[in-house]
Design a protein around this motif. Structure first.
Motif, short mmCIF file in Angstrom:
data_model
loop_
_atom_site.label_atom_id
_atom_site.label_comp_id
_atom_site.label_asym_id
_atom_site.label_seq_id
_atom_site.Cartn_x
_atom_site.Cartn_y
_atom_site.Cartn_z
N ALA A 1 78.90 8.74 43.11
CA ALA A 1 78.47 9.28 41.81
C ALA A 1 79.51 9.01 40.74
CB ALA A 1 78.20 10.78 41.93
N LEU A 2 80.78 9.11 41.08
CA LEU A 2 81.84 8.83 40.12
C LEU A 2 81.79 7.38 39.66
CD1 LEU A 2 84.45 9.48 38.59
CD2 LEU A 2 85.71 9.04 40.71
N GLY A 3 81.59 6.46 40.59
CA GLY A 3 81.47 5.05 40.22
C GLY A 3 80.29 4.82 39.28
N PHE A 4 79.16 5.47 39.55
CA PHE A 4 78.00 5.33 38.67
C PHE A 4 78.31 5.88 37.28
CE2 PHE A 4 74.24 7.07 36.66
CZ PHE A 4 73.32 6.04 36.76
N CYS A 5 78.99 7.02 37.20
CA CYS A 5 79.30 7.62 35.90
C CYS A 5 80.23 6.72 35.09
CB CYS A 5 79.94 9.00 36.09
SG CYS A 5 78.83 10.25 36.80
N LEU A 6 81.21 6.11 35.74
CA LEU A 6 82.13 5.22 35.02
C LEU A 6 81.39 3.99 34.51
CD1 LEU A 6 85.26 5.42 37.36
CD2 LEU A 6 84.97 6.48 35.11
N LEU A 7 80.51 3.42 35.33
CA LEU A 7 79.73 2.26 34.89
C LEU A 7 78.77 2.64 33.76
CD1 LEU A 7 78.90 0.56 38.31
CD2 LEU A 7 80.59 -0.16 36.60
N ASN A 8 78.19 3.82 33.84
CA ASN A 8 77.27 4.25 32.79
C ASN A 8 78.02 4.49 31.47
OD1 ASN A 8 74.57 5.22 31.89
ND2 ASN A 8 75.64 7.17 31.69
N ASP A 9 79.26 4.98 31.56
CA ASP A 9 80.06 5.17 30.35
C ASP A 9 80.39 3.81 29.70
OD1 ASP A 9 79.98 7.85 30.73
OD2 ASP A 9 82.00 8.04 31.54
N LEU A 10 80.69 2.82 30.53
CA LEU A 10 80.96 1.49 29.99
C LEU A 10 79.72 0.91 29.31
CD1 LEU A 10 83.10 -0.11 32.85
CD2 LEU A 10 83.89 0.72 30.64
N ASN B 1 76.95 -0.41 24.20
CA ASN B 1 75.78 -0.33 23.33
C ASN B 1 76.04 0.45 22.05
OD1 ASN B 1 74.38 -1.76 25.26
ND2 ASN B 1 73.55 0.07 26.25
N ASP B 2 76.92 1.46 22.14
CA ASP B 2 77.24 2.29 20.99
C ASP B 2 78.72 2.62 21.03
OD1 ASP B 2 77.34 3.97 18.84
OD2 ASP B 2 76.14 5.58 19.73
N PRO B 3 79.58 1.90 20.31
CA PRO B 3 81.02 2.14 20.39
C PRO B 3 81.43 3.56 20.01
CG PRO B 3 80.54 0.07 19.28
CD PRO B 3 79.24 0.79 19.42
N ASP B 4 80.62 4.26 19.22
CA ASP B 4 80.97 5.62 18.78
C ASP B 4 80.33 6.68 19.65
OD1 ASP B 4 82.31 4.43 16.69
OD2 ASP B 4 80.58 4.53 15.33
N ALA B 5 79.80 6.30 20.82
CA ALA B 5 79.08 7.28 21.65
C ALA B 5 80.03 8.32 22.24
CB ALA B 5 78.34 6.56 22.79
N GLY B 6 81.29 7.95 22.48
CA GLY B 6 82.22 8.89 23.09
C GLY B 6 82.91 9.82 22.11
N VAL C 1 76.84 15.35 29.01
CA VAL C 1 77.64 16.57 29.17
C VAL C 1 78.97 16.27 29.85
CG1 VAL C 1 77.68 18.88 30.21
CG2 VAL C 1 75.55 17.98 29.23
N LEU C 2 78.97 15.35 30.80
CA LEU C 2 80.16 15.07 31.60
C LEU C 2 80.40 13.57 31.62
CD1 LEU C 2 82.33 16.31 33.49
CD2 LEU C 2 80.75 15.89 35.39
N SER C 3 81.59 13.18 31.21
CA SER C 3 81.94 11.75 31.21
C SER C 3 82.61 11.39 32.53
CB SER C 3 82.88 11.44 30.05
OG SER C 3 84.13 12.11 30.20
N GLY C 4 82.53 10.10 32.85
CA GLY C 4 83.17 9.63 34.07
C GLY C 4 84.69 9.78 34.03
N LYS C 5 85.28 9.61 32.87
CA LYS C 5 86.73 9.76 32.75
C LYS C 5 87.16 11.19 33.03
CE LYS C 5 90.53 8.96 29.49
NZ LYS C 5 90.89 8.51 28.12
N ARG C 6 86.41 12.16 32.50
CA ARG C 6 86.75 13.56 32.77
C ARG C 6 86.54 13.89 34.24
NH1 ARG C 6 84.12 17.94 28.90
NH2 ARG C 6 85.42 16.70 27.47
#
Length: 300
Positions: free
Chosen positions: A250-259, A264-269, A203-208
């Protein structure tokens, strides 16, 4: 004629009709409420000890010992009073219910995770124990922080008492203040965990979230000013600073999870109506092969 199956197979991606979502939410809420009620019933047996535990720091902080109406220096203090025939029962109920909500934190946190888990991938569902193992201490940490700053809050508020006046403080009013601060502080410490949960569900990306960082700091500061009863800078910062620090983690975790998800899936975003980028780089086809002309015998 074939009979319908007793239970439909779960969707591989966790998709369910709206009615099933509502039924699942109802079941999770019932389990959470039942856990809180069970712990509340146990806490009701020890409610007098719980009341003494809640009242001791605030009375000692203002010098009100052994029910004294004034401090040693003669300044006005506060008498804790109980008004009305039903007041003792309502006080016992408030104290027991507060203890039930705090001590049953692992149960209702797990029910929250179980409600959100169908939208997660199989690997992310393994985070259930980590979610509860981190969420419960966070809630308890917020509650302990509220309990620790209560004496300072009481001192600031009681300093407004006029000279030669006695402050009669109803116990139920004081417990309302304690309950509000304990629950609000505990839930506020769950905000970083909620951000991580929204990131895991996509629902929420680290970049956002990084783009909202300034607004989040302002919102946390305003929330801390409204949540603390005195509104003084020290009490407000004692709530805002830990939340900002936890949100940064939490922001650091979200950014690492997005990476990790992108690797694993280049089209996930990509959105559902957004096409993946095409590689239009020309590729060499090599030298042309020489083909001999067919003879009459090959044709026949």
């Amino acid at each position: 004629m074939l009979k319908p199956t007793r239970k439909q197979e779960d969707d591989a991606e966790g998709r369910m009709p709206l009615t099933m979502h509502l039924r699942e939410l109802r079941n999770r809420l019932l389990k959470s409420v039942l856990a809180v009620l069970v712990v509340t019933a146990v806490a009701a047996v020890f409610y007098k000890d719980l009341i003494d535990f809640m009242m001791k720091p605030i009375l000692e902080s203002v010098g009100c010992l052994d029910g004294a109406a004034r401090r040693a220096g003669g300044q006005a203090c506060a008498d804790m009073t109980v008004n009305g025939l039903m007041a003792p029962f309502s006080i016992a109920l408030k104290v027991s219910l507060t203890a039930g909500v705090v001590l049953a934190t692992p149960v209702w946190l797990y029910q929250l995770w179980a409600f959100m888990a169908p939208g997660l991938h199989s690997v992310e569902k393994k985070y259930a124990l980590s979610f509860v193992g981190i969420g419960a201490p966070l809630f308890l940490s917020g509650s302990v922080l509220a309990y620790k700053i209560l004496p300072q809050t009481a001192t600031i508020l009681l300093d407004f008492t006029p000279d030669n006046a006695q402050n009669l403080l109803p116990v139920d009013d004081y417990l309302d203040l304690v309950t509000r601060m304990v629950i609000v502080f505990g839930l506020a410490f769950e905000l970083p965990l909620l951000l991580i949960l929204l990131n895991l569900t996509g629902v929420l990306s680290g970049k956002r979230l990084l783009g909202w960082w300034r607004g989040m700091i302002l919102g946390i500061t305003v929330f801390a000013a409204l949540a603390t009863p005195t509104g003084d800078p020290l009490t407000m910062l004692s709530l805002a600073a830990p939340i900002v620090f936890l949100c940064a983690i939490a922001l650091g975790f979200c950014l690492l999870n997005d990476l990790r998800r992108t690797r694993n899936d280049p089209d996930a975003g990509l959105d559902d109506d957004e096409a993946s980028p095409l590689d239009l780089t020309p590729v060499g086809v090599g030298a042309a092969e020489r083909v001999s002309s067919p003879t009459h015998d090959d044709i026949t």
